[in-house]
Design an enzyme around this catalytic site. Structure first.
Site, mmCIF file in Angstrom:
data_model
loop_
_atom_site.group_PDB
_atom_site.id
_atom_site.type_symbol
_atom_site.label_atom_id
_atom_site.label_comp_id
_atom_site.label_asym_id
_atom_site.label_seq_id
_atom_site.Cartn_x
_atom_site.Cartn_y
_atom_site.Cartn_z
ATOM 1 N N TRP A 102 1.100 -1.137 -0.130
ATOM 2 C CA TRP A 102 0.073 -0.041 0.066
ATOM 3 C C TRP A 102 0.803 1.190 -0.043
ATOM 4 O O TRP A 102 0.419 2.316 -0.564
ATOM 5 C CB TRP A 102 -0.826 0.064 1.087
ATOM 6 C CG TRP A 102 -1.986 -0.849 1.090
ATOM 7 C CD1 TRP A 102 -2.108 -2.164 1.486
ATOM 8 C CD2 TRP A 102 -3.189 -1.047 -0.295
ATOM 9 N NE1 TRP A 102 -3.348 -2.940 0.868
ATOM 10 C CE2 TRP A 102 -3.650 -2.174 0.146
ATOM 11 C CE3 TRP A 102 -3.091 -0.256 -1.377
ATOM 12 C CZ2 TRP A 102 -4.750 -2.554 -0.946
ATOM 13 C CZ3 TRP A 102 -4.293 -0.681 -2.072
ATOM 14 C CH2 TRP A 102 -4.910 -1.779 -2.001
ATOM 15 N N ASP A 177 -1.539 6.539 6.243
ATOM 16 C CA ASP A 177 -2.821 5.731 5.652
ATOM 17 C C ASP A 177 -3.141 4.722 6.833
ATOM 18 O O ASP A 177 -2.234 3.720 7.082
ATOM 19 C CB ASP A 177 -2.193 5.130 4.528
ATOM 20 C CG ASP A 177 -3.277 3.784 3.946
ATOM 21 O OD1 ASP A 177 -4.320 3.761 4.867
ATOM 22 O OD2 ASP A 177 -3.099 3.596 2.852
ATOM 23 N N LYS A 201 -12.366 -1.461 6.473
ATOM 24 C CA LYS A 201 -11.356 -2.844 7.322
ATOM 25 C C LYS A 201 -11.927 -2.844 8.766
ATOM 26 O O LYS A 201 -12.369 -3.644 9.336
ATOM 27 C CB LYS A 201 -9.929 -2.213 6.929
ATOM 28 C CG LYS A 201 -9.129 -2.581 6.071
ATOM 29 C CD LYS A 201 -9.896 -2.675 4.740
ATOM 30 C CE LYS A 201 -9.155 -2.868 3.370
ATOM 31 N NZ LYS A 201 -8.031 -1.995 2.902
HETATM 32 C C1 LIG Z 1 -7.403 -1.509 1.694
HETATM 33 C C2 LIG Z 1 -6.225 -0.509 1.604
HETATM 34 C C3 LIG Z 1 -6.053 0.553 0.609
HETATM 35 C C4 LIG Z 1 -7.094 0.808 -0.426
HETATM 36 O O1 LIG Z 1 -8.390 1.072 -0.126
HETATM 37 P P1 LIG Z 1 -9.416 1.205 -1.245
HETATM 38 O O2 LIG Z 1 -10.589 1.674 -0.557
HETATM 39 O O3 LIG Z 1 -9.544 0.064 -1.888
HETATM 40 O O4 LIG Z 1 -8.836 2.421 -2.106
HETATM 41 C C5 LIG Z 1 -5.093 1.511 0.902
HETATM 42 N N1 LIG Z 1 -4.195 1.397 1.994
HETATM 43 C C6 LIG Z 1 -4.494 0.358 2.910
HETATM 44 C C7 LIG Z 1 -3.651 0.351 4.101
HETATM 45 C C8 LIG Z 1 -5.419 -0.580 2.899
HETATM 46 O O5 LIG Z 1 -5.513 -1.478 3.619
#
Ligand SMILES: *Cc1c(COP(=O)(O)O)cnc(C)c1O
Length: 366
Positions: A102, A177, A201
């Site tokens: 990511w 993030d 998540k």
């Molecule tokens: C799932 C995830 C993303 C991507 O999320 P989307 O909603 O599919 O754009 C980005 N960063 C992390 C750490 C993730 O777990």
């Protein structure tokens, strides 16, 4: 009705109480005679949902007043691009510490907009560690320093000690993030310029993201961008610049409320520590039948990738797990093997059942 233990990495398991409440309110939201998803986002009912959700999220995460909270459509990936458009000048340096998939995605999103600098990367060791802070090559004039708090695929997590170690960045704000670990333990928001994440998540349903932004950052001019990509415009309209994903927002609100009712982030920190300890102990204690190769100091509490000693057993493992009511354990295609995601909504009983299944499977195939 029979519910299984769902270890999906995202969209992920939701608390049963949240799903039941959403079901009960689906046709008639609190006596209105219509579903919340059928009502105007500017009407009093949804305005109440929106305000309560922000207030509850501020309580849950102890968000200081000098931070704004935005509820945005588009996933975390969209925010990865927008944060550069909003907070970096064209071609300005932006530093990225890459500890997994990511982080690489985040870097890729901003390549058209900034001078993207890989300040440090653990790719050479297969993303099994966090590069030691003294090795980070930071740009003095960077717009921000970006980290991925929890790498959902590689299972690498920045904990407090690693965040402490980042130390002085010379006034460069830290952007993080937190898609897959937000609300999993207490967090000092004041460390960050921006904390963002997709909700699917740990915060609820897919289709909505949360961005927590230190307000002084809105004074930055950023780059030429359409109004709809401008965080300031979203802020000025209380995240209703256009029609927001109201159903997702509502479900997010129910999930946040559930977390508060369960005891908040301190309680989830305890539960998550217990769950992760159980699973890592089972892996490490298997005599090599199962293995996780991440540096023990940075192992994720939320996403546990693991491998069977013999990959030809993978298919049978997944089939038998499913038959035992344990689903979505297949690892991401980038890594193969298995992955168990242990978000807040995963009860300890799910991990106990998984560990028992793993022991049993090993006995039959060891
Ligand atoms: C799932 C995830 C993303 C991507 O999320 P989307 O909603 O599919 O754009 C980005 N960063 C992390 C750490 C993730 O777990």
């Amino acid at each position: 009705m029979s519910r299984v233990h769902n270890f999906s990495a995202g969209p992920a398991t939701l608390p049963l109480a949240v799903l039941e409440q959403a079901r009960d309110e689906m046709l008639d939201w609190r006596g209105v005679g219509a579903s919340i998803v059928e009502l105007s986002h500017r009407g009093p009912e949804f305005m109440q949902v929106a305000a309560q959700t922000e207030s509850d999220l501020r309580t849950l995460l102890s968000i200081p007043d000098d931070y704004a909270v935005l509820f945005l459509s588009g996933g975390a990936t969209t925010q990865q691009a927008l944060l550069a458009l909003n907070f970096a000048a064209p071609g300005q340096a932006a530093d990225y510490v890459i500890t997994g998939h990511w982080g690489k995605t985040a870097l890729k999103q901003v390549k058209p907009y900034v001078q993207a600098n890989v300040a440090a990367s653990s790719e050479a060791d297969g993303f099994r560690s966090i590069p030691p802070r003294p090795d980070w090559q930071l740009s003095p004039d960077a717009a921000y320093l970006h980290i991925t708090a929890n790498e959902t695929i590689h299972g690498v997590e920045f904990r407090d000690a690693h965040l402490d170690a980042i130390g002085d960045t010379g006034g460069v704000p830290l952007f993080a993030d937190f898609s897959s670990s937000i609300a999993s333990e207490p967090l000092d928001i004041a460390r960050f310029g921006m904390v963002y994440g997709g909700a699917q998540k740990n915060l609820g349903p897919v289709g909505i993201s949360v961005a927590i932004v230190r307000r002084d950052l809105f004074e930055r001019a950023g780059q030429p961008r359409a109004d709809i990509f401008d965080y300031r415009s979203h802020l000025a309209k209380e995240s209703m610049l256009n029609t927001p994903p109201s159903w997702n927002w509502y479900l997010l609100g129910l999930t946040v409320k559930w977390m508060l009712d369960e005891g908040g982030v301190e309680e989830f920190a305890r539960r998550n520590a217990r769950k992760a300890a159980l699973l890592y102990a089972a892996i490490d204690g298997s005599g090599g039948f199962y293995r996780n190769e991440v540096d023990a100091a940075v192992r994720s509490r939320m996403n546990v990738p693991f491998f069977l000693h013999d990959a030809t057993l993978d298919k049978g493992f997944l089939e038998q797990a499913k038959a035992a009511g344990l689903i979505s354990l297949k690892g991401h295609r980038a890594l193969g093997g298995m992955r168990a995601s242990l978000y807040n909504a995963m009860p300890e009983a799910g991990v106990v059942a998984l560990v028992a299944f793993m022991r049993d499977f090993q006995q039959r195939h060891g």
